[in-house]
Motif scaffolding. Structure first.
Motif, PDB file in Angstrom:
ATOM      1  N   ARG A  94       2.777  -7.130  25.152  1.00 35.20           N
ATOM      2  CA  ARG A  94       2.722  -5.899  25.934  1.00 35.20           C
ATOM      3  C   ARG A  94       1.916  -4.843  25.199  1.00 35.20           C
ATOM      4  NH1 ARG A  94       8.392  -3.877  28.075  1.00 35.20           N
ATOM      5  NH2 ARG A  94       8.823  -3.732  25.835  1.00 35.20           N
ATOM      6  N   TRP A  95       1.181  -4.049  25.941  1.00 33.35           N
ATOM      7  CA  TRP A  95       0.402  -2.944  25.380  1.00 33.35           C
ATOM      8  C   TRP A  95       0.050  -1.978  26.506  1.00 33.35           C
ATOM      9  CZ3 TRP A  95      -1.237  -8.055  25.292  1.00 33.35           C
ATOM     10  CH2 TRP A  95      -2.206  -8.419  26.240  1.00 33.35           C
ATOM     11  N   VAL A  96      -0.433  -0.819  26.119  1.00 38.80           N
ATOM     12  CA  VAL A  96      -0.889   0.177  27.080  1.00 38.80           C
ATOM     13  C   VAL A  96      -2.384   0.352  26.900  1.00 38.80           C
ATOM     14  CG1 VAL A  96      -0.731   2.587  27.816  1.00 38.80           C
ATOM     15  CG2 VAL A  96       1.332   1.367  27.069  1.00 38.80           C
ATOM     16  N   GLY A  97      -3.129   0.261  28.006  1.00 37.57           N
ATOM     17  CA  GLY A  97      -4.578   0.384  27.941  1.00 37.57           C
ATOM     18  C   GLY A  97      -5.256  -0.940  28.206  1.00 37.57           C
ATOM     19  N   ASP A 129       7.675  -4.151  20.142  1.00 39.80           N
ATOM     20  CA  ASP A 129       7.069  -5.267  20.867  1.00 39.80           C
ATOM     21  C   ASP A 129       6.416  -6.285  19.934  1.00 39.80           C
ATOM     22  OD1 ASP A 129       7.770  -4.249  23.371  1.00 39.80           O
ATOM     23  OD2 ASP A 129       5.978  -2.989  23.454  1.00 39.80           O
ATOM     24  N   ALA A 130       6.408  -5.997  18.642  1.00 41.94           N
ATOM     25  CA  ALA A 130       5.750  -6.891  17.684  1.00 41.94           C
ATOM     26  C   ALA A 130       6.600  -8.129  17.431  1.00 41.94           C
ATOM     27  CB  ALA A 130       5.493  -6.163  16.372  1.00 41.94           C
ATOM     28  N   VAL A 131       5.934  -9.270  17.414  1.00 42.00           N
ATOM     29  CA  VAL A 131       6.589 -10.531  17.052  1.00 42.00           C
ATOM     30  C   VAL A 131       5.863 -11.093  15.833  1.00 42.00           C
ATOM     31  CG1 VAL A 131       7.130 -12.884  17.762  1.00 42.00           C
ATOM     32  CG2 VAL A 131       7.268 -11.017  19.430  1.00 42.00           C
ATOM     33  N   PHE A 132       6.582 -11.162  14.718  1.00 49.38           N
ATOM     34  CA  PHE A 132       5.973 -11.758  13.528  1.00 49.38           C
ATOM     35  C   PHE A 132       5.664 -13.221  13.817  1.00 49.38           C
ATOM     36  CE2 PHE A 132       6.628 -14.418   9.756  1.00 49.38           C
ATOM     37  CZ  PHE A 132       5.537 -13.995   9.009  1.00 49.38           C
ATOM     38  N   SER A 133       4.426 -13.624  13.564  1.00 52.08           N
ATOM     39  CA  SER A 133       3.999 -14.972  13.930  1.00 52.08           C
ATOM     40  C   SER A 133       3.634 -15.850  12.745  1.00 52.08           C
ATOM     41  CB  SER A 133       2.789 -14.886  14.872  1.00 52.08           C
ATOM     42  OG  SER A 133       3.119 -14.160  16.034  1.00 52.08           O
ATOM     43  N   HIS A 134       3.066 -15.254  11.682  1.00 56.43           N
ATOM     44  CA  HIS A 134       2.572 -16.121  10.613  1.00 56.43           C
ATOM     45  C   HIS A 134       2.157 -15.266   9.422  1.00 56.43           C
ATOM     46  CE1 HIS A 134       1.087 -19.986   9.194  1.00 56.43           C
ATOM     47  NE2 HIS A 134      -0.006 -19.390   8.752  1.00 56.43           N
ATOM     48  N   VAL A 135       2.191 -15.876   8.242  1.00 54.30           N
ATOM     49  CA  VAL A 135       1.552 -15.298   7.066  1.00 54.30           C
ATOM     50  C   VAL A 135       0.778 -16.402   6.367  1.00 54.30           C
ATOM     51  CG1 VAL A 135       3.542 -15.631   5.536  1.00 54.30           C
ATOM     52  CG2 VAL A 135       1.829 -13.898   4.984  1.00 54.30           C
ATOM     53  N   MET A 136      -0.474 -16.112   6.038  1.00 55.86           N
ATOM     54  CA  MET A 136      -1.325 -17.064   5.314  1.00 55.86           C
ATOM     55  C   MET A 136      -1.707 -16.449   3.971  1.00 55.86           C
ATOM     56  SD  MET A 136      -5.171 -18.474   6.191  1.00 55.86           S
ATOM     57  CE  MET A 136      -4.650 -19.653   7.440  1.00 55.86           C
ATOM     58  N   HIS A 137      -1.527 -17.206   2.909  1.00 58.02           N
ATOM     59  CA  HIS A 137      -1.961 -16.779   1.586  1.00 58.02           C
ATOM     60  C   HIS A 137      -3.206 -17.576   1.234  1.00 58.02           C
ATOM     61  CE1 HIS A 137      -0.998 -15.990  -2.911  1.00 58.02           C
ATOM     62  NE2 HIS A 137      -1.659 -14.984  -2.382  1.00 58.02           N
ATOM     63  N   ARG A 138      -4.338 -16.895   1.203  1.00 61.26           N
ATOM     64  CA  ARG A 138      -5.608 -17.597   1.008  1.00 61.26           C
ATOM     65  C   ARG A 138      -6.356 -17.037  -0.190  1.00 61.26           C
ATOM     66  NH1 ARG A 138      -9.788 -14.479   3.925  1.00 61.26           N
ATOM     67  NH2 ARG A 138      -8.736 -12.829   5.098  1.00 61.26           N
ATOM     68  N   THR A 139      -7.191 -17.883  -0.758  1.00 60.30           N
ATOM     69  CA  THR A 139      -8.002 -17.481  -1.895  1.00 60.30           C
ATOM     70  C   THR A 139      -9.420 -17.978  -1.705  1.00 60.30           C
ATOM     71  OG1 THR A 139      -8.215 -17.524  -4.316  1.00 60.30           O
ATOM     72  CG2 THR A 139      -7.465 -19.548  -3.265  1.00 60.30           C
ATOM     73  N   GLY A 162       0.561   4.936   2.609  1.00 55.97           N
ATOM     74  CA  GLY A 162       1.675   5.389   3.420  1.00 55.97           C
ATOM     75  C   GLY A 162       2.040   4.467   4.572  1.00 55.97           C
ATOM     76  N   GLU A 163       1.314   3.369   4.749  1.00 52.12           N
ATOM     77  CA  GLU A 163       1.579   2.445   5.847  1.00 52.12           C
ATOM     78  C   GLU A 163       2.296   1.192   5.364  1.00 52.12           C
ATOM     79  OE1 GLU A 163      -2.056   2.985   9.046  1.00 52.12           O
ATOM     80  OE2 GLU A 163      -2.342   1.602   7.370  1.00 52.12           O
ATOM     81  N   ASP A 164       3.225   0.692   6.201  1.00 46.87           N
ATOM     82  CA  ASP A 164       3.692  -0.672   6.001  1.00 46.87           C
ATOM     83  C   ASP A 164       2.753  -1.594   6.782  1.00 46.87           C
ATOM     84  OD1 ASP A 164       4.770  -1.239   8.768  1.00 46.87           O
ATOM     85  OD2 ASP A 164       6.099   0.412   8.243  1.00 46.87           O
ATOM     86  N   VAL A 165       2.920  -2.886   6.623  1.00 46.96           N
ATOM     87  CA  VAL A 165       1.953  -3.823   7.186  1.00 46.96           C
ATOM     88  C   VAL A 165       1.942  -3.781   8.714  1.00 46.96           C
ATOM     89  CG1 VAL A 165       3.561  -5.782   7.137  1.00 46.96           C
ATOM     90  CG2 VAL A 165       1.084  -6.195   7.071  1.00 46.96           C
ATOM     91  N   LEU A 166       3.091  -3.551   9.342  1.00 48.15           N
ATOM     92  CA  LEU A 166       3.128  -3.498  10.799  1.00 48.15           C
ATOM     93  C   LEU A 166       2.482  -2.214  11.311  1.00 48.15           C
ATOM     94  CD1 LEU A 166       3.872  -4.587  13.535  1.00 48.15           C
ATOM     95  CD2 LEU A 166       6.228  -3.794  13.181  1.00 48.15           C
ATOM     96  N   ALA A 167       2.732  -1.104  10.633  1.00 47.60           N
ATOM     97  CA  ALA A 167       2.077   0.147  11.024  1.00 47.60           C
ATOM     98  C   ALA A 167       0.563   0.014  10.931  1.00 47.60           C
ATOM     99  CB  ALA A 167       2.562   1.294  10.136  1.00 47.60           C
ATOM    100  N   ALA A 168       0.099  -0.654   9.887  1.00 46.90           N
ATOM    101  CA  ALA A 168      -1.337  -0.869   9.735  1.00 46.90           C
ATOM    102  C   ALA A 168      -1.879  -1.759  10.844  1.00 46.90           C
ATOM    103  CB  ALA A 168      -1.636  -1.487   8.369  1.00 46.90           C
ATOM    104  N   ALA A 169      -1.115  -2.787  11.209  1.00 46.50           N
ATOM    105  CA  ALA A 169      -1.541  -3.692  12.288  1.00 46.50           C
ATOM    106  C   ALA A 169      -1.684  -2.939  13.601  1.00 46.50           C
ATOM    107  CB  ALA A 169      -0.541  -4.831  12.435  1.00 46.50           C
ATOM    108  N   ILE A 170      -0.718  -2.083  13.917  1.00 45.73           N
ATOM    109  CA  ILE A 170      -0.752  -1.310  15.162  1.00 45.73           C
ATOM    110  C   ILE A 170      -1.928  -0.342  15.157  1.00 45.73           C
ATOM    111  CG2 ILE A 170       0.497   0.478  16.439  1.00 45.73           C
ATOM    112  CD1 ILE A 170       3.085  -1.017  15.688  1.00 45.73           C
ATOM    113  N   ARG A 171      -2.154   0.314  14.016  1.00 43.17           N
ATOM    114  CA  ARG A 171      -3.280   1.253  13.926  1.00 43.17           C
ATOM    115  C   ARG A 171      -4.613   0.530  14.082  1.00 43.17           C
ATOM    116  NH1 ARG A 171      -6.537   1.749  10.101  1.00 43.17           N
ATOM    117  NH2 ARG A 171      -5.130   0.791   8.564  1.00 43.17           N
ATOM    118  N   GLU A 172      -4.785  -0.574  13.363  1.00 41.22           N
ATOM    119  CA  GLU A 172      -6.051  -1.305  13.424  1.00 41.22           C
ATOM    120  C   GLU A 172      -6.326  -1.795  14.850  1.00 41.22           C
ATOM    121  OE1 GLU A 172      -8.417  -1.697  11.372  1.00 41.22           O
ATOM    122  OE2 GLU A 172      -7.641  -1.303   9.363  1.00 41.22           O
ATOM    123  N   ALA A 173      -5.300  -2.326  15.518  1.00 42.94           N
ATOM    124  CA  ALA A 173      -5.484  -2.810  16.886  1.00 42.94           C
ATOM    125  C   ALA A 173      -5.873  -1.670  17.815  1.00 42.94           C
ATOM    126  CB  ALA A 173      -4.220  -3.495  17.384  1.00 42.94           C
ATOM    127  N   GLY A 174      -5.260  -0.508  17.610  1.00 45.46           N
ATOM    128  CA  GLY A 174      -5.606   0.639  18.431  1.00 45.46           C
ATOM    129  C   GLY A 174      -7.039   1.086  18.217  1.00 45.46           C
TER     130      GLY A 174
END
Length: 269
Positions: A215-218, A185-195, A162-174
């Motif tokens: 920016r963040w709260v806490g 406040d999110a700024v897309f910075s990079h994508v790496m495809h690694r194997t 049920g999450e998109d990648v940004l929602a997952a990023a915000i949840r994980e950081a929290g």
């Protein structure tokens, strides 16, 4: 031969398991035999931490042999109540054979289904850079995870249903740093495809999505002490040597303003 190297005569796995059940475990009730499995799993984890140095206080004090011994004990601990509940070693062996057939067929069917439609996916892993005004970014020192323990990496993780990648990023950081982030406040910075051979799936590949937040709260900190031993701010232009290598590569690419990179592929340029 020394006693420590002596082995019981082998009569077959299930026959030997029945001998254990009828021997020193004969008076142990079934529910305790089942509960013992959990105890043995805990000893596997303890041995693995000892082998990898996951407990900084104890350091590396176990070997691969110790982990293998504990894993064998888990198998035996599960086999004993199987013999008890199935009604004997032959019945337990037949049940295991049936179950093995079910599981192996399931795995083959999944791979076949993926191959049939021609699609092979890479897993997606969101990564978050919390960046202060001085340009430093937050890193966590991994602890007790089984992967790169003792090394540094940013808050990161996996996508849940049920999450998109940004929602997952915000949840994980929290979860990992205790801060609250906003999508705006999110700024897309990079994508790496690694194997790498250790990565999951038929492609053995992951696409890492990196987002930066100014920016963040806490107050950011290591909010999951069972997974990270400390949080610290680093200069992304001069990262420490114990930053996980693919993260160091991504930081360098972000510093150059590059939106995309690859790592580990045979045709990488």
């Amino acid at each position: 031969m020394a006693n420590s190297e002596a082995a019981e005569p082998c009569r077959g796995f299930w026959a030997d398991t029945a001998r254990i059940l009828d021997g020193y475990l004969a008076e142990v009730p079934t529910h305790l035999l089942v509960m013992k499995i959990a105890e043995e799993v805990g000893e596997v984890v303890e041995a693995y931490l000892g082998m990898t140095g996951g407990n900084p206080r104890k350091g590396v004090h176990k070997t691969t042999e110790d982990v293998l011994d504990e894993l064998a004990d888990v198998i035996l601990s599960a086999a004993v109540p199987m013999v008890d509940l199935a009604g004997g070693p032959e019945e337990a062996g037949r049940h295991m054979a049936r179950r093995l057939g079910v599981v192996s067929a399931r795995e083959v069917a999944e791979v076949a289904a993926v191959s049939a439609n021609g699609w092979h996916g890479s897993f997606i892993a969101p990564h978050v850079l919390l960046r202060r005004e001085d340009g430093t970014v937050l890193m966590l020192r991994r602890y007790n995870t089984g992967y790169r323990d003792g090394w540094l990496c940013p808050p990161a993780g996996r996508i849940e249903p049920g999450e998109d990648v940004l929602a997952a990023a915000i949840r994980e950081a929290g979860e990992e740093t205790g801060v609250t982030l906003r999508r705006d406040d999110a700024v897309f910075s990079h994508v790496m495809h690694r194997t790498a051979a250790s990565l999951p799936g038929p492609c053995q590949a992951v696409s890492d999505y990196w987002f930066t937040f100014d920016r963040w709260v806490g107050e950011p900190h290591a909010a999951e002490p069972d997974k990270a031993s400390e949080a610290l701010w680093i200069d992304p232009a001069a990262p420490p040597a114990d930053l996980i290598p693919y993260c160091a590569q991504a930081l360098a690419a972000i510093g150059r303003g590059e939106a995309f990179s690859v790592r580990g592929w045979a045709e990488e340029r």
